[in-house]
Design a protein around this motif. Sequence first.
Motif, PDB file in Angstrom:
ATOM      1  N   THR A   8       0.833  -1.190   0.000  1.00  0.00           N
ATOM      2  CA  THR A   8       0.000   0.000   0.000  1.00  0.00           C
ATOM      3  C   THR A   8       0.877   1.253   0.000  1.00  0.00           C
ATOM      4  O   THR A   8       2.078   1.194   0.287  1.00  0.00           O
ATOM      5  CB  THR A   8      -0.906   0.038   1.231  1.00  0.00           C
ATOM      6  OG1 THR A   8      -0.084   0.219   2.409  1.00  0.00           O
ATOM      7  CG2 THR A   8      -1.718  -1.248   1.363  1.00  0.00           C
ATOM      8  N   ASP A  10       0.728   3.660   2.138  1.00  0.00           N
ATOM      9  CA  ASP A  10       1.179   3.915   3.508  1.00  0.00           C
ATOM     10  C   ASP A  10       2.336   2.997   3.887  1.00  0.00           C
ATOM     11  O   ASP A  10       3.250   3.413   4.612  1.00  0.00           O
ATOM     12  CB  ASP A  10       0.014   3.738   4.486  1.00  0.00           C
ATOM     13  CG  ASP A  10      -1.021   4.852   4.356  1.00  0.00           C
ATOM     14  OD1 ASP A  10      -0.622   6.016   4.190  1.00  0.00           O
ATOM     15  OD2 ASP A  10      -2.225   4.547   4.403  1.00  0.00           O
ATOM     16  N   ALA A  39       0.065  10.149   1.035  1.00  0.00           N
ATOM     17  CA  ALA A  39       0.479   9.245   2.115  1.00  0.00           C
ATOM     18  C   ALA A  39       1.635   9.854   2.909  1.00  0.00           C
ATOM     19  O   ALA A  39       1.690   9.732   4.143  1.00  0.00           O
ATOM     20  CB  ALA A  39       0.883   7.887   1.541  1.00  0.00           C
ATOM     21  N   ARG A  42       0.395  12.218   5.398  1.00  0.00           N
ATOM     22  CA  ARG A  42      -0.215  11.564   6.568  1.00  0.00           C
ATOM     23  C   ARG A  42       0.832  11.043   7.545  1.00  0.00           C
ATOM     24  O   ARG A  42       0.483  10.644   8.657  1.00  0.00           O
ATOM     25  CB  ARG A  42      -1.119  10.409   6.119  1.00  0.00           C
ATOM     26  CG  ARG A  42      -2.346  10.849   5.337  1.00  0.00           C
ATOM     27  CD  ARG A  42      -3.351   9.708   5.191  1.00  0.00           C
ATOM     28  NE  ARG A  42      -2.863   8.609   4.384  1.00  0.00           N
ATOM     29  CZ  ARG A  42      -2.998   8.524   3.054  1.00  0.00           C
ATOM     30  NH1 ARG A  42      -3.588   9.515   2.384  1.00  0.00           N
ATOM     31  NH2 ARG A  42      -2.536   7.479   2.394  1.00  0.00           N
ATOM     32  N   ASP A 271      -7.822   9.168   4.763  1.00  0.00           N
ATOM     33  CA  ASP A 271      -6.996   8.299   3.946  1.00  0.00           C
ATOM     34  C   ASP A 271      -7.323   8.491   2.464  1.00  0.00           C
ATOM     35  O   ASP A 271      -8.122   9.366   2.090  1.00  0.00           O
ATOM     36  CB  ASP A 271      -7.161   6.836   4.369  1.00  0.00           C
ATOM     37  CG  ASP A 271      -8.595   6.327   4.223  1.00  0.00           C
ATOM     38  OD1 ASP A 271      -9.421   6.990   3.560  1.00  0.00           O
ATOM     39  OD2 ASP A 271      -8.889   5.246   4.779  1.00  0.00           O
ATOM     40  N   GLU A 272      -6.713   7.663   1.608  1.00  0.00           N
ATOM     41  CA  GLU A 272      -6.898   7.831   0.174  1.00  0.00           C
ATOM     42  C   GLU A 272      -8.336   7.568  -0.241  1.00  0.00           C
ATOM     43  O   GLU A 272      -8.855   8.220  -1.155  1.00  0.00           O
ATOM     44  CB  GLU A 272      -5.944   6.909  -0.595  1.00  0.00           C
ATOM     45  CG  GLU A 272      -5.888   7.164  -2.096  1.00  0.00           C
ATOM     46  CD  GLU A 272      -5.272   8.503  -2.484  1.00  0.00           C
ATOM     47  OE1 GLU A 272      -5.350   8.848  -3.690  1.00  0.00           O
ATOM     48  OE2 GLU A 272      -4.701   9.193  -1.610  1.00  0.00           O
TER      49      GLU A 272
END
Length: 287
Positions: A8, A10, A39, A42, A271-272
């Motif tokens: 992913t 992340d 990402a 984040r 998140d995405e």
Amino acid sequence: MSTDKTMTADEAVSRLESGMTVGIGGWGSRRKPMALVRALLRSDVRDLTVVSCGGPDVGLLAAAGRIRKLVAAFTTLDSIPLEPHFRAARQRGELELMELDEAMILWGLTAAAHRLPFLPVRAGLGSDLMTAGGLRTVTSPYEDGEEFAAVPALTLDVALVHLNRADARGNAQYLGPDPYFDDLFCEAAREAYVSCERVVATAEFAPAGGPQTLLVRRHCVSGVVEAHGGAHFTSCVPDYGRDEAFQAAYAEAAADPAAWREFTGRFLSGDEGAYRAAVADFTGEAA
């Protein structure tokens, strides 16, 4: 040993550390690895040296205070000439800038890919780039005795790029009109993470592009991220064009602190999946 490098966004970003030198592929507001950039926003990673043919990747990271030094030839949104967050960060003195021209970026990445300390280039001689970038010159050891700019290797800790297709092993294909410098970013980096519109079996790479479109090779790729719409709001031709309405809203919000807080709360606070849902709502409103 498994050859499956899928992960992913992340998970890919979790391998980055503060203080790294990060190269970001794409060009202006074209085929930027925006899902990977989101990402990165984040995460807690900061104090970065970023090498980029800059677009909203640089703008978002600058707005979040994540860039210590930028190495770039330009930072633009293409249809909007100057990236607004980059301009504001430079005017406030919030980041150091090493300005190179496009040829210097090309040769700096090439030097790093070939593990050379520098490469000679004629570009930039006689210009302010030599002093602004702290560049040195080198003289040819042959009879011509010509003087060149000595462009230092742009060695990267990590590269982040977005392409149209990739397989699980890390081979990746561009299908648009230009590879930009994505292959060189990957080869100049100790680790490279490729996001793509779709992960395909190796035998399913689009034949129309021809073998020359398979520039990113598995030997220099550490991770593959399937991210449909992962370049949004930049273009990823032929899969989709630039989202001009969203880009205009981004630039408008960047001009006002209150509007920017509202923009980040709406589009960048989750998140995405939350981002994609918010974009879908925005698209419905814009229509």
